[in-house]
Design a protein around this motif. Structure first.
Motif, PDB file in Angstrom:
ATOM      1  N   THR A   1      34.848  42.609  41.218  1.00 32.24           N
ATOM      2  CA  THR A   1      34.592  41.229  41.599  1.00 32.24           C
ATOM      3  C   THR A   1      34.451  40.376  40.348  1.00 32.24           C
ATOM      4  O   THR A   1      33.722  40.713  39.430  1.00 32.24           O
ATOM      5  CB  THR A   1      33.319  41.133  42.451  1.00 32.24           C
ATOM      6  OG1 THR A   1      33.533  41.853  43.648  1.00 32.24           O
ATOM      7  CG2 THR A   1      32.981  39.705  42.781  1.00 32.24           C
ATOM      8  N   MET A   2      35.185  39.272  40.332  1.00 29.48           N
ATOM      9  CA  MET A   2      35.054  38.301  39.251  1.00 29.48           C
ATOM     10  C   MET A   2      34.299  37.125  39.834  1.00 29.48           C
ATOM     11  O   MET A   2      34.626  36.662  40.927  1.00 29.48           O
ATOM     12  CB  MET A   2      36.431  37.846  38.783  1.00 29.48           C
ATOM     13  CG  MET A   2      37.250  38.983  38.218  1.00 29.48           C
ATOM     14  SD  MET A   2      38.984  38.565  38.048  1.00 29.48           S
ATOM     15  CE  MET A   2      39.476  38.396  39.747  1.00 29.48           C
TER      16      MET A   2
ATOM     17  N   THR B   1      49.647  29.633  38.700  1.00 32.58           N
ATOM     18  CA  THR B   1      49.335  30.945  38.128  1.00 32.58           C
ATOM     19  C   THR B   1      50.540  31.869  38.221  1.00 32.58           C
ATOM     20  O   THR B   1      50.857  32.590  37.275  1.00 32.58           O
ATOM     21  CB  THR B   1      48.118  31.567  38.835  1.00 32.58           C
ATOM     22  OG1 THR B   1      47.019  30.662  38.761  1.00 32.58           O
ATOM     23  CG2 THR B   1      47.727  32.885  38.201  1.00 32.58           C
TER      24      THR B   1
ATOM     25  N   GLU C   1      47.936  39.422  33.532  1.00 35.23           N
ATOM     26  CA  GLU C   1      46.517  39.643  33.804  1.00 35.23           C
ATOM     27  C   GLU C   1      45.933  38.513  34.643  1.00 35.23           C
ATOM     28  O   GLU C   1      45.175  38.758  35.585  1.00 35.23           O
ATOM     29  CB  GLU C   1      45.738  39.783  32.493  1.00 35.23           C
ATOM     30  CG  GLU C   1      44.268  40.073  32.712  1.00 35.23           C
ATOM     31  CD  GLU C   1      43.493  40.238  31.417  1.00 35.23           C
ATOM     32  OE1 GLU C   1      42.303  40.557  31.499  1.00 35.23           O
ATOM     33  OE2 GLU C   1      44.076  40.041  30.325  1.00 35.23           O
ATOM     34  N   ALA C   2      46.292  37.273  34.327  1.00 36.93           N
ATOM     35  CA  ALA C   2      45.797  36.129  35.105  1.00 36.93           C
ATOM     36  C   ALA C   2      46.275  36.213  36.551  1.00 36.93           C
ATOM     37  O   ALA C   2      45.506  35.956  37.481  1.00 36.93           O
ATOM     38  CB  ALA C   2      46.254  34.819  34.467  1.00 36.93           C
TER      39      ALA C   2
ATOM     40  N   ALA D   1      47.137  38.954  38.207  1.00 33.95           N
ATOM     41  CA  ALA D   1      46.439  40.069  38.849  1.00 33.95           C
ATOM     42  C   ALA D   1      45.014  39.675  39.217  1.00 33.95           C
ATOM     43  O   ALA D   1      44.538  39.989  40.318  1.00 33.95           O
ATOM     44  CB  ALA D   1      46.438  41.290  37.926  1.00 33.95           C
ATOM     45  N   ASN D   2      44.320  38.984  38.326  1.00 32.36           N
ATOM     46  CA  ASN D   2      42.956  38.528  38.609  1.00 32.36           C
ATOM     47  C   ASN D   2      42.945  37.529  39.765  1.00 32.36           C
ATOM     48  O   ASN D   2      42.070  37.575  40.626  1.00 32.36           O
ATOM     49  CB  ASN D   2      42.319  37.903  37.369  1.00 32.36           C
ATOM     50  CG  ASN D   2      41.996  38.924  36.309  1.00 32.36           C
ATOM     51  OD1 ASN D   2      41.895  40.118  36.574  1.00 32.36           O
ATOM     52  ND2 ASN D   2      41.845  38.465  35.089  1.00 32.36           N
ATOM     53  N   HIS D   3      43.913  36.629  39.774  1.00 31.01           N
ATOM     54  CA  HIS D   3      44.014  35.625  40.834  1.00 31.01           C
ATOM     55  C   HIS D   3      44.230  36.310  42.179  1.00 31.01           C
ATOM     56  O   HIS D   3      43.585  35.968  43.174  1.00 31.01           O
ATOM     57  CB  HIS D   3      45.173  34.680  40.506  1.00 31.01           C
ATOM     58  CG  HIS D   3      45.126  33.374  41.217  1.00 31.01           C
ATOM     59  ND1 HIS D   3      45.509  33.241  42.522  1.00 31.01           N
ATOM     60  CD2 HIS D   3      44.741  32.153  40.800  1.00 31.01           C
ATOM     61  CE1 HIS D   3      45.376  31.971  42.878  1.00 31.01           C
ATOM     62  NE2 HIS D   3      44.901  31.296  41.854  1.00 31.01           N
ATOM     63  N   THR D   4      45.112  37.290  42.207  1.00 32.53           N
ATOM     64  CA  THR D   4      45.398  38.036  43.430  1.00 32.53           C
ATOM     65  C   THR D   4      44.166  38.780  43.920  1.00 32.53           C
ATOM     66  O   THR D   4      43.822  38.727  45.115  1.00 32.53           O
ATOM     67  CB  THR D   4      46.560  39.015  43.195  1.00 32.53           C
ATOM     68  OG1 THR D   4      47.721  38.258  42.818  1.00 32.53           O
ATOM     69  CG2 THR D   4      46.865  39.839  44.433  1.00 32.53           C
ATOM     70  N   THR D   5      43.484  39.450  43.021  1.00 33.44           N
ATOM     71  CA  THR D   5      42.279  40.199  43.386  1.00 33.44           C
ATOM     72  C   THR D   5      41.216  39.278  43.957  1.00 33.44           C
ATOM     73  O   THR D   5      40.632  39.559  45.012  1.00 33.44           O
ATOM     74  CB  THR D   5      41.729  40.949  42.153  1.00 33.44           C
ATOM     75  OG1 THR D   5      42.709  41.882  41.720  1.00 33.44           O
ATOM     76  CG2 THR D   5      40.438  41.683  42.487  1.00 33.44           C
ATOM     77  N   ARG D   6      40.969  38.170  43.291  1.00 28.70           N
ATOM     78  CA  ARG D   6      39.939  37.239  43.754  1.00 28.70           C
ATOM     79  C   ARG D   6      40.335  36.624  45.095  1.00 28.70           C
ATOM     80  O   ARG D   6      39.491  36.479  45.991  1.00 28.70           O
ATOM     81  CB  ARG D   6      39.687  36.147  42.712  1.00 28.70           C
ATOM     82  CG  ARG D   6      38.541  35.214  43.069  1.00 28.70           C
ATOM     83  CD  ARG D   6      37.215  35.928  43.126  1.00 28.70           C
ATOM     84  NE  ARG D   6      36.126  34.979  43.276  1.00 28.70           N
ATOM     85  CZ  ARG D   6      34.888  35.302  43.573  1.00 28.70           C
ATOM     86  NH1 ARG D   6      34.549  36.566  43.738  1.00 28.70           N
ATOM     87  NH2 ARG D   6      33.956  34.378  43.690  1.00 28.70           N
TER      88      ARG D   6
END
Length: 73
Positions: free
Chosen positions: A2-3, A29, A36-37, A39-44
């Motif tokens: 979690t970010m 994005t 990385e950005a 991937a982080n956007h997708t995860t969040r």
């Protein structure tokens, strides 16, 4: 991973605000962010959307958004 604040800990207003912001920035994005950005956007996005679905399992589904509704158009 979690970010930011755990989605379960967000108020309803904060959850909606976070979802709106992520959806507003998705294309930018995708087109211009680093791997990385993205991937982080997708995860969040997935974390927040899953929390929304958990809170609203009987959400109002527009019949026009279903396959049968699309066929009727």
């Amino acid at each position: 991973m979690t970010m930011g604040i755990d989605p379960k800990d967000l108020s309803e207003d904060d959850l909606f605000r976070e979802l709106r912001q992520l959806h507003a920035t998705r294309t930018e994005t995708l087109m211009h962010g680093s791997d990385e950005a993205l991937a982080n956007h997708t995860t969040r996005s997935e974390e927040l959307e899953q929390e929304y679905l958990r809170r609203h399992p009987a959400r109002d589904v527009d019949p026009e958004r279903l396959r049968a509704g699309a066929r009727l158009r």
